[in-house]
Design a protein around this motif. Structure first.
Motif, short mmCIF file in Angstrom:
data_model
loop_
_atom_site.label_atom_id
_atom_site.label_comp_id
_atom_site.label_asym_id
_atom_site.label_seq_id
_atom_site.Cartn_x
_atom_site.Cartn_y
_atom_site.Cartn_z
N ARG A 48 0.78 -1.31 0.10
CA ARG A 48 -0.04 -0.06 0.22
C ARG A 48 0.85 1.26 0.06
NH1 ARG A 48 -2.87 -2.83 3.78
NH2 ARG A 48 -4.73 -3.86 3.13
N ARG A 49 1.69 1.05 0.78
CA ARG A 49 2.82 2.46 0.76
C ARG A 49 3.61 2.66 -0.64
NH1 ARG A 49 3.63 0.37 6.01
NH2 ARG A 49 5.82 -0.36 5.26
N TRP A 50 3.84 1.53 -0.90
CA TRP A 50 4.70 1.72 -2.29
C TRP A 50 3.88 2.10 -3.30
CZ3 TRP A 50 3.71 -1.47 -6.68
CH2 TRP A 50 4.46 -1.36 -7.65
N ILE A 51 2.71 1.49 -3.38
CA ILE A 51 1.50 2.12 -4.43
C ILE A 51 1.29 3.41 -4.34
CG2 ILE A 51 -0.84 1.97 -5.24
CD1 ILE A 51 -0.74 -1.21 -4.73
N THR A 52 1.16 3.99 -3.12
CA THR A 52 0.75 5.45 -2.84
C THR A 52 2.10 6.28 -3.42
OG1 THR A 52 -0.63 4.93 -0.95
CG2 THR A 52 0.36 6.94 -0.93
N SER A 53 3.40 5.66 -3.07
CA SER A 53 4.59 6.32 -3.34
C SER A 53 4.50 6.59 -4.96
CB SER A 53 5.86 5.67 -2.73
OG SER A 53 6.88 6.35 -3.36
N VAL A 54 4.30 5.50 -5.40
CA VAL A 54 4.43 5.61 -7.26
C VAL A 54 3.49 6.30 -7.74
CG1 VAL A 54 3.99 4.06 -9.17
CG2 VAL A 54 5.39 3.19 -7.21
N ILE A 55 2.28 6.29 -7.26
CA ILE A 55 1.03 7.14 -7.69
C ILE A 55 1.41 8.61 -7.57
CG2 ILE A 55 -1.28 7.95 -7.53
CD1 ILE A 55 -1.83 4.70 -7.25
N ASP A 56 1.88 8.96 -6.31
CA ASP A 56 2.26 10.29 -6.19
C ASP A 56 3.37 10.74 -6.88
OD1 ASP A 56 0.02 10.19 -3.94
OD2 ASP A 56 1.77 10.14 -2.30
N ARG A 57 4.12 10.03 -7.02
CA ARG A 57 5.42 10.58 -7.73
C ARG A 57 5.06 10.42 -9.26
NH1 ARG A 57 11.40 8.05 -6.67
NH2 ARG A 57 10.56 8.63 -4.63
N MET A 58 4.28 9.87 -9.61
CA MET A 58 3.72 9.68 -11.13
C MET A 58 3.08 10.97 -11.38
SD MET A 58 1.81 6.74 -13.77
CE MET A 58 3.09 5.58 -12.96
#
Length: 85
Positions: A48-58
């Protein structure tokens, strides 16, 4: 590979600056390195934290990409207008 979504990779490859693409690809690869070393009870939270990080960065890079495109489009329009004078 946990992330093989073609749409994400197309978005990344279309980003204006190569370092943005490289950073996102590294972030995507990071989860494949991190999960094997993560306790089973923490894997869901880690993902979940990783997905949030990827989406935020993208989203950040897409917004910056669009801002730069608009800026360059304005410069191009001014150059075309000046050439017509």
């Amino acid at each position: 590979d946990l992330v093989g979504v073609e749409g994400i990779h197309k978005t990344i490859s279309s980003l204006l600056l190569k370092n943005w693409s490289d950073e996102l690809n590294q972030e995507i690869d990071r989860i494949n390195q991190e999960l094997p070393n993560t306790h089973n009870s923490e894997k869901a939270n880690t993902v979940r934290r990783w997905i949030t990080s990827v989406i935020d960065r993208m989203e950040h890079y897409k917004a910056e990409h669009n801002r730069l495109l608009k800026e360059h489009m304005t410069q191009l329009e001014l150059a075309v207008w000046k050439a017509k004078l």
